[in-house]
Write a protein that holds these residues in place. Structure first.
Motif: not given
Length: 391
Positions: A1-13, A33-45
């Motif tokens: 199964m997929f390892n859902e416990e893998r985390r970063f100290e802070q999500p990638i901005r 990108a935001q499915r596994d809490n490894l990315f956080q959408l903080v800006a956009g054009a």
């Protein structure tokens, strides 16, 4: 199964260029990108119109002062913030990819780009050189390669289950553009405009997906190819809405590729069949949880995702997000790829070259070969389907 416990100290901005209101691809990127809490959408054009960009961005949770109508302004202002972006996804028309990716890499950002990443192989190689100089990752969004059964197919070829590969048949031939829909669909109009789409339409839009599956699963390298292409809707000329490609691989294997948007009645028809000396496998993206496995002299069998008989010692094969029998699909595949992109970004930031060398994801080299495919097919077709060397 997929390892859902893998985390970063802070999500990638993370930020996006393009992919604003009404964009199916933009939504796909954000969902993955935001499915596994490894990315956080903080800006956009998200949109060239500043008001539309801000209205859309704030509606999906981005601060108003971090919604930009100009990607260059975004890169410049975000670089001045302590909490500025670390990565960006590019979901804009083809003609803009090179310029945006180059600016992003020069701003020390990791990049995920839609394909084809450039108009020319020379431009793609320039981006590769820049990404290596900056020690930043440039990934390509070949969204179908995150399916576990694609990874199972790759393992079967690598472990010799099929024997020596002899034939590869690739197809991506839908029927949704069988008439001149671009008259009323702006999203299609640019795809059939050479100044925006580049030297091809269906070869770049569809054929590169099918070709990368071949690259990934078999590892075969094209020696030469012959391409004939048609514009069945005359207004699309010189870009093709149908193309047939014959390939010879360095190993002696042969292949065919059919890319089409005028296969009337068909949904996707993205299939790949790999024929070896002992057995064959076949995958169809409309039934992505199964892989046909046919051994000469034995009854055909259908392999199902998440079952114990698969090569689950491979992380890609075992990246199931739910147990067997339940349907996994498009968004799960994309999320699996974004998960791998995140691991690659982290490894690059830590200068962990060993992890990077062992980690599979659709990288800049995959992007280069996709651009080369488009170039060489156009070169062949323009010479009445002459055989041309791939490199």
């Amino acid at each position: 199964m997929f390892n859902e416990e893998r985390r970063f100290e802070q999500p990638i901005r993370w930020a996006m260029v393009g992919g604003g209101r009404g964009s199916q691809i933009g939504y796909s990127h954000r969902s993955a990108a935001q499915r596994d809490n490894l990315f956080q959408l903080v800006a956009g054009a998200f949109d060239l119109d500043s008001e539309r960009c801000k209205d859309f961005g704030t509606n999906i949770g981005v601060d108003a002062d971090r919604c930009y109508s100009d990607y260059k302004e975004m890169f410049r202002k975000e670089s001045q913030r302590e909490d500025g972006i670390q990565a960006v996804s590019v979901a804009t028309p083809n003609s803009t990819h090179f310029e945006i990716c180059k600016a992003a890499l020069e701003s020390n950002l990791h990049v995920i780009c839609e394909k084809p990443i450039t108009f020319t192989t020379e431009q793609a190689i320039e981006l590769k050189t820049l990404s290596e100089q900056r020690n930043h990752v440039l990934g390509v969004m070949y969204g179908y390669t995150g399916f576990p059964m694609i990874q199972q197919a790759r393992e079967m070829v690598e472990r010799g289950d099929l024997g020596e590969i002899r034939v590869v048949n690739m197809t991506f031939a839908h029927g949704f553009h069988n008439v001149e829909h671009e008259k009323n669909e702006p999203g299609l109009k640019w795809r059939v405009s050479p100044e925006v789409s580049g030297p091809t339409y269906v070869l770049g839009d569809l054929g590169t997906h099918a070709y990368y599956l071949c690259e990934l699963i078999t590892g075969l390298e094209v020696k030469r190819l012959s391409c004939m292409r048609q514009s069945f809707i005359p207004s699309r000329a010189p870009l093709e809405d149908n193309a047939h490609v014959m390939m010879e691989f360095e190993s002696g294997a042969v292949g065919t590729l059919w890319a089409s948007a005028v296969n009337a009645g068909a949904m996707h028809q993205q299939k790949i069949r790999i024929v070896g000396e002992k057995a064959s496998i076949e995958w169809w993206d409309e039934h992505p949880n199964q892989l046909k496995y046919e051994v000469q002299g034995e009854a055909p069998r259908l392999l199902d995702r998440a079952m114990d008989y698969l090569y689950n010692d491979s992380e890609g094969v075992s990246s199931n997000r739910i147990g067997g029998g339940h349907a996994e699909g498009y968004f799960e595949s994309w999320a699996n790829l974004y998960h791998r992109f995140a691991l690659a970004f982290q490894a690059a930031d830590q200068d962990d070259q060993e992890t990077l060398s062992k980690l599979w994801y659709p990288d800049v080299n995959a992007g280069i070969e996709g651009v080369r495919l488009c170039e060489k097919c156009a070169e062949s077709a323009d010479q009445d389907a002459a055989w041309v060397n791939f490199k």
